[in-house]
Design a protein around this motif. Sequence first.
Motif, PDB file in Angstrom:
ATOM      1  N   GLY A 397       0.821  -1.218   0.000  1.00  0.00           N
ATOM      2  CA  GLY A 397       0.000   0.000   0.000  1.00  0.00           C
ATOM      3  C   GLY A 397       0.841   1.247   0.000  1.00  0.00           C
ATOM      4  O   GLY A 397       0.461   2.278  -0.569  1.00  0.00           O
ATOM      5  N   GLN A 398       2.012   1.172   0.651  1.00  0.00           N
ATOM      6  CA  GLN A 398       2.945   2.299   0.681  1.00  0.00           C
ATOM      7  C   GLN A 398       4.360   1.770   0.441  1.00  0.00           C
ATOM      8  O   GLN A 398       4.656   0.607   0.663  1.00  0.00           O
ATOM      9  CB  GLN A 398       2.920   3.033   2.039  1.00  0.00           C
ATOM     10  N   GLY A 399       5.192   2.668  -0.015  1.00  0.00           N
ATOM     11  CA  GLY A 399       6.604   2.354  -0.157  1.00  0.00           C
ATOM     12  C   GLY A 399       6.949   1.687  -1.478  1.00  0.00           C
ATOM     13  O   GLY A 399       6.129   1.573  -2.383  1.00  0.00           O
ATOM     14  N   ARG A 400       8.206   1.219  -1.530  1.00  0.00           N
ATOM     15  CA  ARG A 400       8.755   0.687  -2.779  1.00  0.00           C
ATOM     16  C   ARG A 400       9.585  -0.549  -2.487  1.00  0.00           C
ATOM     17  O   ARG A 400      10.304  -0.617  -1.488  1.00  0.00           O
ATOM     18  CB  ARG A 400       9.621   1.765  -3.433  1.00  0.00           C
ATOM     19  N   ILE A 401       9.462  -1.546  -3.378  1.00  0.00           N
ATOM     20  CA  ILE A 401      10.272  -2.759  -3.290  1.00  0.00           C
ATOM     21  C   ILE A 401      11.081  -2.864  -4.574  1.00  0.00           C
ATOM     22  O   ILE A 401      10.521  -2.788  -5.678  1.00  0.00           O
ATOM     23  CB  ILE A 401       9.406  -4.015  -3.112  1.00  0.00           C
ATOM     24  N   ALA A 402      12.399  -3.038  -4.431  1.00  0.00           N
ATOM     25  CA  ALA A 402      13.272  -3.165  -5.600  1.00  0.00           C
ATOM     26  C   ALA A 402      14.046  -4.475  -5.509  1.00  0.00           C
ATOM     27  O   ALA A 402      14.505  -4.864  -4.430  1.00  0.00           O
ATOM     28  CB  ALA A 402      14.228  -1.988  -5.693  1.00  0.00           C
ATOM     29  N   ILE A 403      14.172  -5.164  -6.637  1.00  0.00           N
ATOM     30  CA  ILE A 403      15.003  -6.365  -6.748  1.00  0.00           C
ATOM     31  C   ILE A 403      15.991  -6.124  -7.874  1.00  0.00           C
ATOM     32  O   ILE A 403      15.598  -5.764  -8.982  1.00  0.00           O
ATOM     33  CB  ILE A 403      14.136  -7.611  -7.053  1.00  0.00           C
ATOM     34  N   GLY A 404      17.266  -6.307  -7.572  1.00  0.00           N
ATOM     35  CA  GLY A 404      18.294  -6.032  -8.570  1.00  0.00           C
ATOM     36  C   GLY A 404      18.306  -4.568  -8.985  1.00  0.00           C
ATOM     37  O   GLY A 404      18.681  -4.250 -10.112  1.00  0.00           O
ATOM     38  N   GLY A 405      17.881  -3.696  -8.068  1.00  0.00           N
ATOM     39  CA  GLY A 405      17.847  -2.268  -8.360  1.00  0.00           C
ATOM     40  C   GLY A 405      16.653  -1.828  -9.189  1.00  0.00           C
ATOM     41  O   GLY A 405      16.526  -0.642  -9.520  1.00  0.00           O
ATOM     42  N   ILE A 406      15.739  -2.757  -9.527  1.00  0.00           N
ATOM     43  CA  ILE A 406      14.575  -2.461 -10.372  1.00  0.00           C
ATOM     44  C   ILE A 406      13.311  -2.547  -9.519  1.00  0.00           C
ATOM     45  O   ILE A 406      13.103  -3.538  -8.806  1.00  0.00           O
ATOM     46  CB  ILE A 406      14.459  -3.445 -11.548  1.00  0.00           C
ATOM     47  N   ASP A 407      12.488  -1.522  -9.577  1.00  0.00           N
ATOM     48  CA  ASP A 407      11.194  -1.562  -8.896  1.00  0.00           C
ATOM     49  C   ASP A 407      10.392  -2.741  -9.466  1.00  0.00           C
ATOM     50  O   ASP A 407      10.221  -2.851 -10.688  1.00  0.00           O
ATOM     51  CB  ASP A 407      10.440  -0.252  -9.131  1.00  0.00           C
ATOM     52  N   ILE A 408       9.914  -3.618  -8.585  1.00  0.00           N
ATOM     53  CA  ILE A 408       9.271  -4.840  -9.085  1.00  0.00           C
ATOM     54  C   ILE A 408       7.972  -4.532  -9.830  1.00  0.00           C
ATOM     55  O   ILE A 408       7.484  -5.371 -10.578  1.00  0.00           O
ATOM     56  CB  ILE A 408       9.003  -5.851  -7.947  1.00  0.00           C
TER      57      ILE A 408
END
Length: 586
Positions: A397-408
């Motif tokens: 709902g809030q915030g950001r998740i990145a894997i390998g520097g890429i926003d999923i």
Amino acid sequence: MKKVIPKIPAREYAGLLRQYLKPQMKSMAVLAVLLLSGIVMQLVNPQIIRYFIDTAQWQESSRPLVFAAVLFIGVTLVQQAVAVGASYVGANVGWIATNQLREAVAAHCLKLDMSFHKSQTSGAIIERVDGDINNLSNFFSNFVIMLVSNVVLVAGMLVLLFREGWLIGTGMLFFVVFAIAAIQYIRKFAVPHWGKLRQMSASFYGFLSEHLEGTEDTRASGATGYVMHRFHLLLREWLPIRIRAYLGWASMWITTLLVFTIGNAVALGISYYLWRQGSITIGTVYMIFYYTELMAKPIEQIRTQMEDLQKADASIVRIRELLQTQSLIQDGRGAALPEGPLSVEFDRVGFGYDAETATLEDVSFRLEQGQVLGLLGRTGSGKTTLARLLLRFYDPGQGRIAIGGIDIRETKLHELRDRVGMVTQNIEIFQGTVRDNLTFYDESVNDGRIEQVLRELGLASWLRSLPHGLDTMLESGGGGLSAGEAQLLSFARVFLRDPGLVILDEASSRLDPATEQRIEQAMNRLLLGRTCIIIAHRLTTVQRADRILILDNGRVAEQGERVRLAADPHSRYSRMLQLGMEEMLA
């Protein structure tokens, strides 16, 4: 409150037909030719009978009679052959069309996010994918062509009757209009009940499927009585709905019989009057009666088509609602994830399964490429939820998740889930071969690669013990496999995909120490050259972790390097090591 099934616009029917019948235009053309040929033969046969009767009264020679009889039999046999051919082609068209729609609906369901699947029982979804679509089989195969052909047949008979006299033609025209109007009037009372019947059927089979799957827990908890009580309540609720739906069908059937009786009476009355006037022959009287009897069949079929349409109304509404349900998880624009181990970053992530309760709040951490994170916390602290967010089963709902520097959110879902592997404590084994269970029917994975992975995981002797090797059939649910073998197979699945990030969600929590040791060895091999998040049940499991993250009520209670936290007597992790994790998390 009474639920009313909305009236479906004709363009929606036309759209469905165009979409799923267009690829079968050749078959539809053959079906149309067969049905029209059948119409011609049905119109010709009564004329042959009239000729036979009138000729028999005045003709001394039997040759015309034999000719008429042979012609009648020949036309009848050809008509039956045409009817069989039309039935075959129509059934084939309906089967292909409904399977295409079933495929589209099933694929759509698989694309929907977990919030949809959590709100629907598997039985309810199956009822929509299979039951509702089965109701459309006749709609696709016969509805338009049969409706048109029956209208043409009725029109053809009326034209021929008008040729015999305006009185008989007008009488039969009024009969047809009255019959169709009566059937349509009765139909509108039956339509709502079919929609309720479909909904009730879905609810019942959803309940049944859910509790049959959980038979062990139901028996162990002593809940069999409750389940059967609920079972009988649903049946009691289902019965009056079913009765009302079939009373609607029966009312249409009875109305049809009454209408046909009235039609026969009108035809016989007018025929008798014209015969007494000398306007028609006895053969013509029989022909009129034959046409009137014959007219019952297309009107009955029109009634049947209307009945099938009323079932289709309810099914189309439910299928349309399902297809219009949009996944909350939308595919990204296609940003490519880097090769090799993947870094993980949570930036002030918040998430709740509903609007009132927050499962994760303000979670922030970073895991570098190739590192192992030990994720600890009480049951319900949000550990598994964090893993689900990484796979985009849900979006935060809030915030950001990145894997390998890429926003999923920027990646394609299939690529994300190819590059992130997850092993849980509950392993799904499907009915199929060992190969199919490992590759999920991906034929691009060769047997050599599968055997290599099984050897690396210590399953070489197990594979050799199987009677048919990779072609050995496994039972649904993993019958015949030990817990350790099932867990190692789940490791092999992840191995074959070669992900850059692996999530182990309490993967060894239910295993005995000896089996757990085998899993630990497999885990060492699995984590080589990959980033990993271990959702831990035992402290020994996180001894290989580079970093520790402890969640408490959805918030980060502590995080840092494992060695540093272990050496800090004031850290939570250090107290866990001293007191034992079970006591700390109690």
